[in-house]
Every structure is written in structure tokens, then in C-alpha cells.
Design an enzyme around this catalytic site. Sequence first.
Site, PDB file in Angstrom:
ATOM      1  N   CYS A   1     -12.601  14.035  -5.068  1.00 19.81           N
ATOM      2  CA  CYS A   1     -12.524  14.815  -3.825  1.00 19.81           C
ATOM      3  C   CYS A   1     -11.110  14.783  -3.263  1.00 19.81           C
ATOM      4  O   CYS A   1     -10.536  13.708  -3.080  1.00 19.81           O
ATOM      5  CB  CYS A   1     -13.497  14.202  -2.806  1.00 19.81           C
ATOM      6  SG  CYS A   1     -13.332  14.869  -1.145  1.00 19.81           S
TER       7      CYS A   1
ATOM      8  N   LYS B   1       0.066   8.877  10.961  1.00 17.19           N
ATOM      9  CA  LYS B   1      -0.753   7.720  11.332  1.00 17.19           C
ATOM     10  C   LYS B   1      -0.860   7.587  12.860  1.00 17.19           C
ATOM     11  O   LYS B   1      -1.871   7.103  13.373  1.00 17.19           O
ATOM     12  CB  LYS B   1      -0.189   6.448  10.693  1.00 17.19           C
ATOM     13  CG  LYS B   1      -0.289   6.444   9.160  1.00 17.19           C
ATOM     14  CD  LYS B   1      -1.738   6.501   8.679  1.00 17.19           C
ATOM     15  CE  LYS B   1      -1.851   6.329   7.174  1.00 17.19           C
ATOM     16  NZ  LYS B   1      -3.244   6.285   6.713  1.00 17.19           N
TER      17      LYS B   1
ATOM     18  N   PRO C   1      -3.157  -1.588   9.286  1.00 18.74           N
ATOM     19  CA  PRO C   1      -2.569  -2.654   8.468  1.00 18.74           C
ATOM     20  C   PRO C   1      -1.050  -2.689   8.623  1.00 18.74           C
ATOM     21  O   PRO C   1      -0.408  -1.668   8.893  1.00 18.74           O
ATOM     22  CB  PRO C   1      -2.915  -2.241   7.022  1.00 18.74           C
ATOM     23  CG  PRO C   1      -3.880  -1.093   7.132  1.00 18.74           C
ATOM     24  CD  PRO C   1      -3.633  -0.462   8.466  1.00 18.74           C
TER      25      PRO C   1
ATOM     26  N   LEU D   1       2.543  -3.840   6.428  1.00 16.67           N
ATOM     27  CA  LEU D   1       2.975  -3.625   5.044  1.00 16.67           C
ATOM     28  C   LEU D   1       2.209  -4.572   4.118  1.00 16.67           C
ATOM     29  O   LEU D   1       2.267  -5.790   4.283  1.00 16.67           O
ATOM     30  CB  LEU D   1       4.483  -3.859   4.925  1.00 16.67           C
ATOM     31  CG  LEU D   1       5.097  -3.616   3.548  1.00 16.67           C
ATOM     32  CD1 LEU D   1       4.888  -2.175   3.079  1.00 16.67           C
ATOM     33  CD2 LEU D   1       6.599  -3.940   3.566  1.00 16.67           C
TER      34      LEU D   1
ATOM     35  N   TYR E   1       4.988  10.312   7.545  1.00 11.39           N
ATOM     36  CA  TYR E   1       3.919   9.313   7.396  1.00 11.39           C
ATOM     37  C   TYR E   1       3.594   8.658   8.747  1.00 11.39           C
ATOM     38  O   TYR E   1       2.429   8.568   9.158  1.00 11.39           O
ATOM     39  CB  TYR E   1       4.343   8.256   6.372  1.00 11.39           C
ATOM     40  CG  TYR E   1       3.323   7.146   6.218  1.00 11.39           C
ATOM     41  CD1 TYR E   1       2.166   7.331   5.470  1.00 11.39           C
ATOM     42  CD2 TYR E   1       3.508   5.914   6.845  1.00 11.39           C
ATOM     43  CE1 TYR E   1       1.220   6.316   5.348  1.00 11.39           C
ATOM     44  CE2 TYR E   1       2.569   4.898   6.719  1.00 11.39           C
ATOM     45  CZ  TYR E   1       1.426   5.109   5.982  1.00 11.39           C
ATOM     46  OH  TYR E   1       0.492   4.100   5.867  1.00 11.39           O
TER      47      TYR E   1
HETATM   48  N1  LIG Z   1      -0.077  -0.700   1.635  1.00 10.92           N
HETATM   49  C1  LIG Z   1       0.458  -0.735   2.855  1.00 10.92           C
HETATM   50  O1  LIG Z   1       1.496  -1.363   3.105  1.00 10.92           O
HETATM   51  C2  LIG Z   1      -0.204  -0.001   3.999  1.00 10.92           C
HETATM   52  C3  LIG Z   1       0.186  -0.296   5.308  1.00 10.92           C
HETATM   53  C4  LIG Z   1      -0.412   0.371   6.378  1.00 10.92           C
HETATM   54  C5  LIG Z   1      -1.384   1.318   6.113  1.00 10.92           C
HETATM   55  N2  LIG Z   1      -1.744   1.589   4.825  1.00 10.92           N
HETATM   56  C6  LIG Z   1      -2.772   2.596   4.608  1.00 10.92           C
HETATM   57  O2  LIG Z   1      -3.836   2.015   3.882  1.00 10.92           O
HETATM   58  C7  LIG Z   1      -4.409   2.990   3.010  1.00 10.92           C
HETATM   59  C8  LIG Z   1      -4.372   2.495   1.582  1.00 10.92           C
HETATM   60  O3  LIG Z   1      -3.060   2.087   1.259  1.00 10.92           O
HETATM   61  P1  LIG Z   1      -2.593   1.851  -0.266  1.00 10.92           P
HETATM   62  O4  LIG Z   1      -1.359   1.053  -0.209  1.00 10.92           O
HETATM   63  O5  LIG Z   1      -3.748   1.435  -1.091  1.00 10.92           O
HETATM   64  O6  LIG Z   1      -2.182   3.377  -0.589  1.00 10.92           O
HETATM   65  P2  LIG Z   1      -2.097   4.157  -1.934  1.00 10.92           P
HETATM   66  O7  LIG Z   1      -1.146   5.277  -1.731  1.00 10.92           O
HETATM   67  O8  LIG Z   1      -1.832   3.218  -3.088  1.00 10.92           O
HETATM   68  O9  LIG Z   1      -3.593   4.672  -2.111  1.00 10.92           O
HETATM   69  C9  LIG Z   1      -4.079   5.771  -1.443  1.00 10.92           C
HETATM   70  C10 LIG Z   1      -5.240   6.327  -2.218  1.00 10.92           C
HETATM   71  O10 LIG Z   1      -5.561   7.615  -1.681  1.00 10.92           O
HETATM   72  C11 LIG Z   1      -5.741   8.532  -2.758  1.00 10.92           C
HETATM   73  N3  LIG Z   1      -5.441   9.893  -2.320  1.00 10.92           N
HETATM   74  C12 LIG Z   1      -4.214  10.443  -2.122  1.00 10.92           C
HETATM   75  N4  LIG Z   1      -4.352  11.720  -1.759  1.00 10.92           N
HETATM   76  C13 LIG Z   1      -5.694  11.978  -1.718  1.00 10.92           C
HETATM   77  C14 LIG Z   1      -6.456  13.122  -1.391  1.00 10.92           C
HETATM   78  N5  LIG Z   1      -5.857  14.281  -1.064  1.00 10.92           N
HETATM   79  N6  LIG Z   1      -7.796  13.028  -1.436  1.00 10.92           N
HETATM   80  C15 LIG Z   1      -8.408  11.860  -1.807  1.00 10.92           C
HETATM   81  N7  LIG Z   1      -7.740  10.751  -2.125  1.00 10.92           N
HETATM   82  C16 LIG Z   1      -6.383  10.808  -2.075  1.00 10.92           C
HETATM   83  C17 LIG Z   1      -4.770   8.042  -3.830  1.00 10.92           C
HETATM   84  O11 LIG Z   1      -5.111   8.553  -5.125  1.00 10.92           O
HETATM   85  C18 LIG Z   1      -4.921   6.541  -3.715  1.00 10.92           C
HETATM   86  O12 LIG Z   1      -5.968   6.055  -4.534  1.00 10.92           O
HETATM   87  C19 LIG Z   1      -3.636   4.270   3.263  1.00 10.92           C
HETATM   88  O13 LIG Z   1      -4.264   5.021   4.263  1.00 10.92           O
HETATM   89  C20 LIG Z   1      -2.306   3.771   3.764  1.00 10.92           C
HETATM   90  O14 LIG Z   1      -1.617   4.730   4.531  1.00 10.92           O
HETATM   91  C21 LIG Z   1      -1.178   0.960   3.771  1.00 10.92           C
END
Ligand SMILES: NC(=O)c1ccc[n+]([C@@H]2O[C@H](COP(=O)([O-])OP(=O)(O)OC[C@H]3O[C@@H](n4cnc5c(N)ncnc54)[C@H](O)[C@@H]3O)[C@@H](O)[C@H]2O)c1
Length: 254
Positions: free
Chosen positions: A62, A162, A188, A190, A158
Site C-alpha cells: 500500500c 512532522k 521519537p 534520532l 521532513y
Molecule cells: N529513525 C529515526 O531516527 C526517526 C526519528 C524520528 C521519527 N522517525 C519516524 O519513525 C518512522 C519510522 O522510521 P524509520 O527510521 O524506520 O524510517 P524508514 O524510512 O527506514 O522506514 C519507513 C518505512 O515507510 C515505508 N514507506 C515509505 N513510503 C511509503 C508509502 N508511500 N507508503 C507506505 N509505506 C511507505 C518505507 O518503505 C519504510 O519501510 C517514520 O515515520 C520516521 O519519520 C524516525
Amino acid sequence: MARLEGRVAIVTGAAQGIGWHYARAMAEEGAKVAIADVLDCGPGADRIARAVQGATVVPHCCDVSDQDQAAGLVKATMDRFGRLDVLVNNAAVFASLAPKRIEEIDVEEWDRVMAVNLRGVFLCARAAVPVMRAQGGGKIINIASDTPLKGVPMMLHYVSSKGGVIGLTRALARELGDDNIAVNALCPGLTLSEGVAATLESRADNLARVRGARALKRDQVPEDLVGAMLFLASSDSDFVTGQSIVVNGGDSLH
Ligand SMILES: NC(=O)c1ccc[n+]([C@@H]2O[C@H](COP(=O)([O-])OP(=O)(O)OC[C@H]3O[C@@H](n4cnc5c(N)ncnc54)[C@H](O)[C@@H]3O)[C@@H](O)[C@H]2O)c1
């Protein structure tokens, strides 16, 4: 009894990364989980099924930025499980984004980030709300970030997306209170997700800076977020709505 026994959840963007950890934890707590992603969803589901014996985890391909696909995700979940209790809007364009100054961000990239990170949350919530309302309640958990709270530079699209998620969460919580639907954001810091770990070298300075700014001086890992997620998904949080729960080791204090 497991905390989510009998519940049905959707976690978007859960084929890998932090979303996969949320989905696995919810399955471990007894939920039936639909994981939605644009990646080949099979491996994510297999991994969770292997990690949690007896887990019911269904992959669903999706693109959350597409209204028909978002509606299809909710319909497929209802067809399969007959109810929907928890929607976790986790999918985002994040790990693949390179830091850029404002002048370097083109309109296509801006629009794509907004389409997935903000419109996707709107579309999935819009599809889920009638179902939750008819059931008498539900929980929507929007994954935001601490970046809009800190004003992190070089990722304007980004961070803005958010910030929008936090605004949407607050407004929707007020709108849906009479329907007994709680809407909260999880912010979250980083986190060493797979995507972040894959680009560790280029992020080393930033990770060290963030580590040093935290009250709890260590790197954040996906497991650090699971407790807050289960709190928001379970009846433990039944009187909590419209909130932004920051999990970042005390990098920013609110
Ligand atoms: N890792 C961090 O440092 C961090 C910090 C703050 C917030 N977040 C948030 O936490 C969440 C997960 O982070 P992460 O590091 O695992 O991110 P990531 O980018 O590794 O994973 C995001 C997932 O969303 C999927 N995705 C992207 N576009 C999509 C779409 N159009 N439809 C459906 N799925 C889609 C990707 O395939 C991936 O599996 C995100 O919302 C990110 O913004 C992450």
C-alpha cells in the site's frame, strides 16, 4: 492476558525499520496485525511470523499517499479480521533523505515528503475513522518526530511534515473525542533504525551530537519506542488523547 488480545491493528511502513518493531511488539501482545508498505511486504510479514510464534500478521502492499490504496488497506483489514482497533501511521519518507539546505530542496521532493508523511496520515485516518466510529472507539497513533520540537535544520520538508502530523493529531483528537477515538502522536528522537544504521558513516557526527545532548547519553534504538507504542495502543492509555509523547532520552524537555 496479553495487552492487545482480540485487537486488530494496522501498522503502515512496517516491512522494515521501526515500524517492524512496533508490529512485532503488538503481535507479541496478542494483536492481529496488518502491515502495509510500498516495499515487497512479504519479507516483513515473514520476519514477524518467525519472530512471534502463532502471530497473525498479514502483509499488504500500500502506498499511503494514494487515497484508493489507503481505503483499500482498511477494507482488506476489515475483510480479513472484521474489525480495526488501532491504526499506527508510521510510513514516511525519512531514512532515504539526504540533509539539504532550503535552496537545494526541489518542489518534487517537497511534495513527495508531504504526500507520504502528512497526506498519508490523513488518508489512512480518514479511511479508518468510520470503521472505528461504528465499533464504538479506537486508537490512532501518528508517528511524528522530535525534529519539529527542536527545529532541526537541513530537512525542512521532513520537519515541516512532522510538525503537520502533530497539528493534525491535536485537531483530530478534539474532533473524534465524542466517538471515543483517541488520537496521539509518538515523537521519537534520532533512532538507529535499519535505514539510519545503513548510513551510519555520514550520520556519525550528528549521532554523536544528539547523544551528547541527551540526559540519557546513549544512542536510541527501536526497542526504546516499543513501550510507549504499547501504552498508546492498549487500554492503559484510554483517557489519553491529543498528546505528543516524546521518547528521545531527554534530548529536548517539554
Ligand atoms: N529513525 C529515526 O531516527 C526517526 C526519528 C524520528 C521519527 N522517525 C519516524 O519513525 C518512522 C519510522 O522510521 P524509520 O527510521 O524506520 O524510517 P524508514 O524510512 O527506514 O522506514 C519507513 C518505512 O515507510 C515505508 N514507506 C515509505 N513510503 C511509503 C508509502 N508511500 N507508503 C507506505 N509505506 C511507505 C518505507 O518503505 C519504510 O519501510 C517514520 O515515520 C520516521 O519519520 C524516525
